[in-house]
Design an enzyme around this catalytic site. Structure first.
Site, mmCIF file in Angstrom:
data_model
loop_
_atom_site.group_PDB
_atom_site.id
_atom_site.type_symbol
_atom_site.label_atom_id
_atom_site.label_comp_id
_atom_site.label_asym_id
_atom_site.label_seq_id
_atom_site.Cartn_x
_atom_site.Cartn_y
_atom_site.Cartn_z
ATOM 1 N N ARG A 116 -13.129 13.912 5.847
ATOM 2 C CA ARG A 116 -11.787 14.455 6.109
ATOM 3 C C ARG A 116 -11.272 15.223 4.905
ATOM 4 O O ARG A 116 -10.633 16.266 5.031
ATOM 5 C CB ARG A 116 -10.816 13.309 6.453
ATOM 6 C CG ARG A 116 -11.066 12.714 7.835
ATOM 7 C CD ARG A 116 -10.314 11.411 7.995
ATOM 8 N NE ARG A 116 -8.882 11.580 7.911
ATOM 9 C CZ ARG A 116 -8.041 10.650 7.480
ATOM 10 N NH1 ARG A 116 -8.482 9.461 7.100
ATOM 11 N NH2 ARG A 116 -6.758 10.874 7.440
ATOM 12 N N HIS B 257 0.853 -1.177 0.000
ATOM 13 C CA HIS B 257 0.000 0.000 0.000
ATOM 14 C C HIS B 257 0.888 1.226 0.000
ATOM 15 O O HIS B 257 1.861 1.305 0.744
ATOM 16 C CB HIS B 257 -0.888 -0.004 1.247
ATOM 17 C CG HIS B 257 -1.784 1.188 1.323
ATOM 18 N ND1 HIS B 257 -3.000 1.250 0.678
ATOM 19 C CD2 HIS B 257 -1.636 2.376 1.953
ATOM 20 C CE1 HIS B 257 -3.566 2.412 0.914
ATOM 21 N NE2 HIS B 257 -2.759 3.123 1.685
ATOM 22 N N ASP C 287 -14.605 3.951 6.926
ATOM 23 C CA ASP C 287 -13.513 4.737 6.334
ATOM 24 C C ASP C 287 -14.014 5.545 5.142
ATOM 25 O O ASP C 287 -13.593 6.680 4.935
ATOM 26 C CB ASP C 287 -12.343 3.846 5.907
ATOM 27 C CG ASP C 287 -11.188 4.691 5.376
ATOM 28 O OD1 ASP C 287 -10.637 5.482 6.160
ATOM 29 O OD2 ASP C 287 -10.877 4.603 4.175
ATOM 30 N N SER D 65 -6.907 4.547 9.112
ATOM 31 C CA SER D 65 -7.607 4.449 7.829
ATOM 32 C C SER D 65 -6.923 3.438 6.903
ATOM 33 O O SER D 65 -7.564 2.572 6.302
ATOM 34 C CB SER D 65 -7.640 5.850 7.188
ATOM 35 O OG SER D 65 -7.846 5.791 5.816
ATOM 36 N N LYS E 70 -8.441 -0.860 6.320
ATOM 37 C CA LYS E 70 -8.769 -1.416 4.993
ATOM 38 C C LYS E 70 -7.926 -2.653 4.693
ATOM 39 O O LYS E 70 -8.396 -3.619 4.107
ATOM 40 C CB LYS E 70 -8.553 -0.340 3.920
ATOM 41 C CG LYS E 70 -9.653 0.708 3.925
ATOM 42 C CD LYS E 70 -9.381 1.825 2.946
ATOM 43 C CE LYS E 70 -8.263 2.716 3.395
ATOM 44 N NZ LYS E 70 -8.206 4.048 2.865
HETATM 45 N N1 URA Z 1 -4.433 6.800 2.607
HETATM 46 C C1 URA Z 1 -5.511 6.269 3.246
HETATM 47 O O1 URA Z 1 -6.001 5.200 2.889
HETATM 48 N N2 URA Z 1 -6.024 6.948 4.292
HETATM 49 C C2 URA Z 1 -5.522 8.128 4.732
HETATM 50 O O2 URA Z 1 -6.040 8.668 5.694
HETATM 51 C C3 URA Z 1 -4.401 8.672 4.059
HETATM 52 C C4 URA Z 1 -3.870 7.988 2.989
#
Ligand code: URA
Length: 435
Positions: free
Chosen positions: A169, A83, A162, A184, A188
């Protein structure tokens, strides 16, 4: 005054929330019981006061529990994932995913779209005609079993909290909080069934973390959540002061990824990809150490197997991949004001220019133009003559092209002396590293 009001006031005054309060907030956001104005107020209090390690873990836990958990154990093999915390010109997943499969491991990823000045893998994949990013769960699993690679969009049912919180956000200036970012990202990843994860945490102007210390703090929080859920998480810290590679924009980036898959293309994209492969492949069931993993990945880029796996992956996910076959839009060039060396290319300005040109979204509902974007003719360290082209911006709309090129001009710094060589990989920490 209601419960949520008291929670907001509690956090505003700098006091730590407990697990029931964090959970009530997340559950209330998902059920609709907490209206967006109260959720935004609490998010802002979190940004201003920061989150403790416990608050971050409780938040991740409540977010994970807000939806379904995907079980990939039926595959009976580790499913690897990486990621990126988000950057400009970051097309690494397009190279790494088929490369991991070409090396004999399984790469499965649920990915996101670009928002703000950062790009998203799904938009890049959808710039290939026919490429399907929405696959039913059964098809996702069968594809992983059959060809060892699948990248799909996040299921609506995974971590719904999220999706709601991130959208808020994004429009309320509350993305920038280490605990919120870590919760966050990791919620995921845990919910989507990843067995082992490598995080590419970007550092610099074009990233959420402005410096290495902040990126390391986000990495520490992510590793703590990974450990709590038995998902070993390794962090690689990589430079995002300048864009990665020479292209920013969806189809332009796929074309560049293809070059790297064929053993060509810019050295920084290849370097980040190989560094990530050297972290990921030892986590598979192949018995490789990091040096063997890197050597295997280098060979697969250089002997055509990675490119072959990319073609197979596109075909199976419905994409009609024809290199170079896309509509080239009209371009506006940015020229060097003086002779010298390019000493800096501001990733944030390039990302914004590409977004203005149509490659990115201004709001979540915006559509993107697959062919829009920026091509960097010169990058950091390159020599340039006065009046030579530094970059070109491609857009369908002349007004957007002009606006984007004005921003793009501000991205370049040209000086008389060559800058010192840039380091791309700035460090690593794994699950065993003390937090
Ligand atoms: N990537 C994400 O998935 N969440 C965030 O808050 C920032 C970057």
């Amino acid at each position: 005054m209601d419960f949520v009001h008291d929670v907001i006031a509690w956090k505003r005054d700098g006091r730590e929330l407990d697990e029931p309060r964090v959970r009530a907030f997340v559950d209330g956001v998902v059920s609709g019981a907490v209206p967006s104005y109260q959720a935004s107020a609490l998010l802002m209090a979190m940004v201003l006061r920061g989150l403790s390690d416990d608050e971050t873990l409780w938040l991740a836990r409540a977010m994970i529990d807000s939806g379904k958990l995907l079980d990939l154990s039926v595959l009976r093999r580790p499913v690897l994932d990486k990621h990126s915390s988000g950057g400009v010109g970051d097309k690494v997943t397009l190279v790494l995913a088929p490369l991991v499969a070409a090396c004999g491991a399984v790469f499965g990823k649920m990915s996101g779209r670009g928002l703000g000045h950062t790009g998203g893998t799904l938009d890049k994949l959808e710039s290939i005609p026919g490429f399907r990013v929405q696959l039913p769960q059964g098809d996702f699993l069968r594809q992983l079993e059959r060809i060892g690679v699948a990248v799909v969009s996040q299921s609506e049912r995974i971590v719904p909290a999220d999706r709601l919180l991130y959208a808020l956000r994004d429009v309320t200036g509350t993305v920038e909080c280490n605990g919120l970012i870590a919760a966050s990202i990791m919620a995921k990843k845990v919910a989507s069934g990843t067995s082992a994860l490598v995080l590419d945490l970007k550092v610099g102007r074009g990233a959420f973390a402005a410096d290495l210390a902040q990126a390391k703090e986000i990495g520490r929080l992510c590793r703590a959540i990974g450990t709590a859920y038995g998902r070993p998480t390794t962090c690689l810290y990589t430079a995002m002061d300048a864009p990665l590679g020479r292209t920013v924009g969806n189809r332009l980036e796929v074309e560049e990824a293809w070059q790297v898959l064929k053993g060509e293309g810019p050295g920084d994209v290849r370097e980040v990809t190989l560094a990530l492969a050297a972290e990921l492949l030892p986590l598979a069931d192949l018995g490789l150490d990091a040096a063997e993993a890197r050597a295997r990945a280098e060979a697969a880029l250089d002997d055509g197997r990675a490119a072959e796996h990319f073609e197979r992956w596109c075909y199976v996910q419905g994409g009609r991949w024809q290199p170079g076959e896309f509509h080239r839009l009209a371009a506006h060039e940015v020229k060097a004001p003086a002779a010298g060396y390019v000493t800096a290319v501001d990733a944030l300005a390039v990302g914004r220019a590409a977004q203005l040109a149509g490659a990115g979204r201004r709001t979540v509902d915006d559509t993107v133009d697959a062919a829009a974007g920026v091509l960097l003719e010169r990058s950091v360290g390159d020599a340039v003559q006065s009046g030579e082209s530094l970059a070109a911006v491609f857009s369908r709309d002349p007004a957007r092209r002009r606006e984007a090129s004005t921003v793009l001009e501000t991205a370049f710094t040209v000086g008389p002396d060559a800058p010192p060589a840039r380091r791309i990989v700035l460090g690593r920490e794994d699950a065993a590293t003390a937090g």
